[in-house]
Design a protein around this motif. Structure first.
Motif, PDB file in Angstrom:
ATOM      1  N   GLY A 200      -6.422  -5.916  -3.483  1.00 43.47           N
ATOM      2  CA  GLY A 200      -5.472  -6.893  -4.000  1.00 43.47           C
ATOM      3  C   GLY A 200      -4.995  -6.637  -5.410  1.00 43.47           C
ATOM      4  N   GLU A 201      -5.589  -5.696  -6.117  1.00 46.29           N
ATOM      5  CA  GLU A 201      -5.215  -5.429  -7.511  1.00 46.29           C
ATOM      6  C   GLU A 201      -4.143  -4.336  -7.556  1.00 46.29           C
ATOM      7  OE1 GLU A 201      -8.565  -4.858 -10.174  1.00 46.29           O
ATOM      8  OE2 GLU A 201      -9.872  -5.951  -8.789  1.00 46.29           O
ATOM      9  N   LEU A 202      -2.943  -4.686  -7.135  1.00 45.10           N
ATOM     10  CA  LEU A 202      -1.895  -3.683  -6.981  1.00 45.10           C
ATOM     11  C   LEU A 202      -1.337  -3.191  -8.310  1.00 45.10           C
ATOM     12  CD1 LEU A 202      -0.014  -5.132  -3.882  1.00 45.10           C
ATOM     13  CD2 LEU A 202      -1.998  -3.607  -3.980  1.00 45.10           C
ATOM     14  N   GLY A 203      -1.639  -3.882  -9.391  1.00 50.18           N
ATOM     15  CA  GLY A 203      -1.218  -3.418 -10.712  1.00 50.18           C
ATOM     16  C   GLY A 203      -2.319  -2.724 -11.481  1.00 50.18           C
ATOM     17  N   ASN A 204      -3.439  -2.463 -10.814  1.00 48.22           N
ATOM     18  CA  ASN A 204      -4.561  -1.779 -11.455  1.00 48.22           C
ATOM     19  C   ASN A 204      -4.165  -0.354 -11.827  1.00 48.22           C
ATOM     20  OD1 ASN A 204      -7.188  -0.159 -11.529  1.00 48.22           O
ATOM     21  ND2 ASN A 204      -8.009  -2.215 -11.235  1.00 48.22           N
ATOM     22  N   GLU A 205      -4.687   0.131 -12.948  1.00 41.82           N
ATOM     23  CA  GLU A 205      -4.338   1.484 -13.399  1.00 41.82           C
ATOM     24  C   GLU A 205      -4.726   2.542 -12.372  1.00 41.82           C
ATOM     25  OE1 GLU A 205      -2.555   2.648 -15.986  1.00 41.82           O
ATOM     26  OE2 GLU A 205      -2.079   0.535 -16.298  1.00 41.82           O
ATOM     27  N   LYS A 206      -5.744   2.268 -11.564  1.00 45.29           N
ATOM     28  CA  LYS A 206      -6.126   3.236 -10.535  1.00 45.29           C
ATOM     29  C   LYS A 206      -4.981   3.499  -9.562  1.00 45.29           C
ATOM     30  CE  LYS A 206     -11.167   2.632 -10.235  1.00 45.29           C
ATOM     31  NZ  LYS A 206     -12.287   2.256  -9.299  1.00 45.29           N
ATOM     32  N   ILE A 207      -4.167   2.483  -9.301  1.00 51.56           N
ATOM     33  CA  ILE A 207      -3.023   2.647  -8.395  1.00 51.56           C
ATOM     34  C   ILE A 207      -2.033   3.647  -8.997  1.00 51.56           C
ATOM     35  CG2 ILE A 207      -1.009   1.503  -7.379  1.00 51.56           C
ATOM     36  CD1 ILE A 207      -3.595   0.810  -5.960  1.00 51.56           C
ATOM     37  N   PHE A 208      -1.716   3.492 -10.257  1.00 52.24           N
ATOM     38  CA  PHE A 208      -0.761   4.392 -10.906  1.00 52.24           C
ATOM     39  C   PHE A 208      -1.319   5.812 -11.005  1.00 52.24           C
ATOM     40  CE2 PHE A 208       0.153   0.112 -12.483  1.00 52.24           C
ATOM     41  CZ  PHE A 208       1.484   0.003 -12.146  1.00 52.24           C
ATOM     42  N   GLU A 209      -2.596   5.917 -11.314  1.00 51.64           N
ATOM     43  CA  GLU A 209      -3.223   7.237 -11.399  1.00 51.64           C
ATOM     44  C   GLU A 209      -3.230   7.935 -10.043  1.00 51.64           C
ATOM     45  OE1 GLU A 209      -7.053   6.288 -12.886  1.00 51.64           O
ATOM     46  OE2 GLU A 209      -6.336   5.679 -14.878  1.00 51.64           O
ATOM     47  N   THR A 210      -3.499   7.170  -8.980  1.00 51.32           N
ATOM     48  CA  THR A 210      -3.569   7.764  -7.645  1.00 51.32           C
ATOM     49  C   THR A 210      -2.191   8.152  -7.142  1.00 51.32           C
ATOM     50  OG1 THR A 210      -5.525   6.410  -7.185  1.00 51.32           O
ATOM     51  CG2 THR A 210      -4.448   7.455  -5.307  1.00 51.32           C
ATOM     52  N   TYR A 211      -1.194   7.323  -7.401  1.00 49.98           N
ATOM     53  CA  TYR A 211       0.178   7.685  -7.032  1.00 49.98           C
ATOM     54  C   TYR A 211       0.585   8.979  -7.739  1.00 49.98           C
ATOM     55  CZ  TYR A 211       2.236   3.913  -4.192  1.00 49.98           C
ATOM     56  OH  TYR A 211       2.592   3.064  -3.157  1.00 49.98           O
ATOM     57  N   GLN A 212       0.234   9.109  -9.012  1.00 46.52           N
ATOM     58  CA  GLN A 212       0.608  10.321  -9.737  1.00 46.52           C
ATOM     59  C   GLN A 212      -0.107  11.535  -9.156  1.00 46.52           C
ATOM     60  OE1 GLN A 212       3.123  10.355 -12.267  1.00 46.52           O
ATOM     61  NE2 GLN A 212       2.992  12.432 -11.459  1.00 46.52           N
ATOM     62  N   ARG A 213      -1.344  11.340  -8.754  1.00 48.45           N
ATOM     63  CA  ARG A 213      -2.088  12.439  -8.126  1.00 48.45           C
ATOM     64  C   ARG A 213      -1.407  12.861  -6.822  1.00 48.45           C
ATOM     65  NH1 ARG A 213      -8.503  12.095  -6.343  1.00 48.45           N
ATOM     66  NH2 ARG A 213      -8.591  14.125  -5.285  1.00 48.45           N
ATOM     67  N   GLU A 248       7.895   6.316 -14.080  1.00 45.90           N
ATOM     68  CA  GLU A 248       6.884   7.099 -14.778  1.00 45.90           C
ATOM     69  C   GLU A 248       6.449   8.341 -14.000  1.00 45.90           C
ATOM     70  OE1 GLU A 248       3.583   4.776 -16.108  1.00 45.90           O
ATOM     71  OE2 GLU A 248       4.825   3.464 -17.368  1.00 45.90           O
ATOM     72  N   ASP A 249       6.989   8.518 -12.795  1.00 41.70           N
ATOM     73  CA  ASP A 249       6.648   9.710 -12.014  1.00 41.70           C
ATOM     74  C   ASP A 249       7.356  10.925 -12.603  1.00 41.70           C
ATOM     75  OD1 ASP A 249       5.917  11.549 -10.045  1.00 41.70           O
ATOM     76  OD2 ASP A 249       7.660  11.008  -8.813  1.00 41.70           O
ATOM     77  N   LYS A 250       6.613  11.777 -13.247  1.00 40.48           N
ATOM     78  CA  LYS A 250       7.216  12.927 -13.936  1.00 40.48           C
ATOM     79  C   LYS A 250       7.833  13.925 -12.970  1.00 40.48           C
ATOM     80  CE  LYS A 250       2.912  15.675 -14.336  1.00 40.48           C
ATOM     81  NZ  LYS A 250       2.008  14.739 -13.599  1.00 40.48           N
ATOM     82  N   ASN A 251       7.419  13.883 -11.695  1.00 39.57           N
ATOM     83  CA  ASN A 251       7.952  14.822 -10.706  1.00 39.57           C
ATOM     84  C   ASN A 251       9.225  14.323 -10.034  1.00 39.57           C
ATOM     85  OD1 ASN A 251       5.592  16.581 -10.960  1.00 39.57           O
ATOM     86  ND2 ASN A 251       4.491  14.947  -9.887  1.00 39.57           N
ATOM     87  N   LYS A 252       9.539  13.062 -10.240  1.00 38.82           N
ATOM     88  CA  LYS A 252      10.718  12.437  -9.630  1.00 38.82           C
ATOM     89  C   LYS A 252      10.694  12.570  -8.105  1.00 38.82           C
ATOM     90  CE  LYS A 252      13.547  13.254 -13.753  1.00 38.82           C
ATOM     91  NZ  LYS A 252      13.227  11.930 -14.291  1.00 38.82           N
ATOM     92  N   LEU A 253       9.508  12.379  -7.533  1.00 41.05           N
ATOM     93  CA  LEU A 253       9.349  12.461  -6.082  1.00 41.05           C
ATOM     94  C   LEU A 253       8.984  11.117  -5.457  1.00 41.05           C
ATOM     95  CD1 LEU A 253       7.426  15.859  -5.813  1.00 41.05           C
ATOM     96  CD2 LEU A 253       9.849  15.416  -5.285  1.00 41.05           C
ATOM     97  N   VAL A 254       8.547  10.155  -6.263  1.00 41.70           N
ATOM     98  CA  VAL A 254       8.307   8.798  -5.751  1.00 41.70           C
ATOM     99  C   VAL A 254       9.670   8.122  -5.704  1.00 41.70           C
ATOM    100  CG1 VAL A 254       7.089   6.618  -6.092  1.00 41.70           C
ATOM    101  CG2 VAL A 254       5.996   8.767  -6.745  1.00 41.70           C
ATOM    102  N   ARG A 255      10.317   8.228  -4.553  1.00 38.66           N
ATOM    103  CA  ARG A 255      11.720   7.841  -4.458  1.00 38.66           C
ATOM    104  C   ARG A 255      12.039   6.983  -3.236  1.00 38.66           C
ATOM    105  NH1 ARG A 255      11.816   8.675  -8.980  1.00 38.66           N
ATOM    106  NH2 ARG A 255      13.188   9.953 -10.263  1.00 38.66           N
ATOM    107  N   TRP A 256      11.044   6.573  -2.488  1.00 37.05           N
ATOM    108  CA  TRP A 256      11.297   5.764  -1.297  1.00 37.05           C
ATOM    109  C   TRP A 256      10.620   4.406  -1.472  1.00 37.05           C
ATOM    110  CZ3 TRP A 256       8.415   6.932   3.905  1.00 37.05           C
ATOM    111  CH2 TRP A 256       8.706   5.929   4.845  1.00 37.05           C
ATOM    112  N   ILE A 257      11.431   3.349  -1.442  1.00 34.91           N
ATOM    113  CA  ILE A 257      10.925   1.992  -1.565  1.00 34.91           C
ATOM    114  C   ILE A 257      11.113   1.275  -0.239  1.00 34.91           C
ATOM    115  CG2 ILE A 257      11.086  -0.190  -2.810  1.00 34.91           C
ATOM    116  CD1 ILE A 257      12.418   1.368  -5.107  1.00 34.91           C
ATOM    117  N   SER A 258      10.015   0.759   0.296  1.00 35.00           N
ATOM    118  CA  SER A 258      10.063   0.051   1.574  1.00 35.00           C
ATOM    119  C   SER A 258       9.651  -1.397   1.374  1.00 35.00           C
ATOM    120  CB  SER A 258       9.123   0.722   2.581  1.00 35.00           C
ATOM    121  OG  SER A 258       9.146   0.031   3.816  1.00 35.00           O
TER     122      SER A 258
END
Length: 281
Positions: A200-213, A248-258
């Motif tokens: 439920g913690e969708l704004g947790n820093e782990k989410i951003f770190e994992t997306y970047q990974r 913040e995605d430096k690769n510019k690949l997080v581009r699909w919003i559902s």
């Protein structure tokens, strides 16, 4: 081998994958998940609203293949890309959904390269996979297209999308992306958060770190003309999280919003009812 003439026939007959084309143009691609309303009006409603794709959810709904195929047709004829989230990675779901008119298959809970290979096997025609050849395909406007060409052109247009929803999948992300035929990733943020121990913690820093990974792995796989994009799900109602993930995605690949249709319809109906109930001064 397909002749240039046969390939031209197939490419002229196929519906364009506008969702894929939007991503390759460097833009944000958006999709709405059809669960609350799953009839022939969905495609046009979504097109009027400005979405690029309609995703039929068969994992967390009771929608069957016959109903789903009607939504696929609606989306195709409205100029959108029909996607389907199947409940399991079997041919009875993947191949039949694609035969019914989907231009992309999303498979949940993909944790290993072996699982990804099984998906490609059922979703792609030879030489990438072993999908059985079918005539009268909706993506070709039900036209008769030479099989030697239709298989190649369908493979080009059909997206294989693996859902990344666990720590195991993240740990195996490079191996999953090494599978030829895997086109995109879609992060199930709620299940991922649960797996990371932050339910439920969708704004947790782990989410951003994992997306970047995940994005970094997609960047490593994006070579020799291949481009792997990353989608996000489960974040409707959290625009600040979505905006940060995209920008913040430096690769510019997080581009699909559902987004799911339930909260959209619910909010619209609530707003309408509130306005009508408050008409008296």
């Amino acid at each position: 081998m397909a002749s240039n003439e046969d390939l031209a026939i197939a490419r002229d007959a196929i519906f364009p994958n506008t969702f894929k084309n939007t991503l390759h143009a460097g833009k944000i691609a958006t999709s709405v998940m059809a669960r609350a309303v799953t009839n022939h009006t969905v495609g046009q409603i979504a097109a009027n609203a400005g979405f690029h794709a309609v995703m039929v959810d068969m994992e967390h709904s009771v929608v069957g293949l016959e109903t789903a195929s009607g939504v696929f047709a609606s989306a195709l004829n409205a100029g959108l890309t029909p996607l389907v989230r199947v409940p399991a990675a079997g041919a009875e779901w993947i191949s039949r959904s694609l035969d019914g008119g989907a231009l992309g298959v999303i498979v949940p809970h993909v944790n290993t390269a072996a699982e990804a290979r099984a998906i490609v096997k059922y979703a792609k025609f030879s030489p990438l996979g072993e999908r059985s050849i079918s005539g009268g395909m909706p993506i070709f406007h039900l036209k008769s297209v030479p099989n030697v060409a239709s298989s190649l052109v369908a493979n080009e247009a059909t997206l294989v999308i693996c859902m990344i929803e666990t720590q195991e999948a993240v740990d195996n992300i490079d191996e999953i992306l090494s599978v030829e035929g895997v086109d995109m990733l879609h992060v199930g943020t709620n299940d991922l958060a649960d797996s990371l121990g932050i339910t439920g913690e969708l704004g947790n820093e782990k989410i951003f770190e994992t997306y970047q990974r995940i994005s970094d792995a997609a960047a490593r796989a994006s070579v020799n003309g291949r481009k792997v994009y990353v989608g996000m799900g489960g974040l409707q109602g959290r625009p600040e999280v979505i905006r940060r993930l995209v920008n913040e995605d430096k690769n510019k690949l997080v581009r699909w919003i559902s987004t799911a249709d339930f909260p959209l319809y619910s909010q619209a109906l609530e707003d309408c009812a509130t306005n009508m109930n408050n008409m008296l001064d």
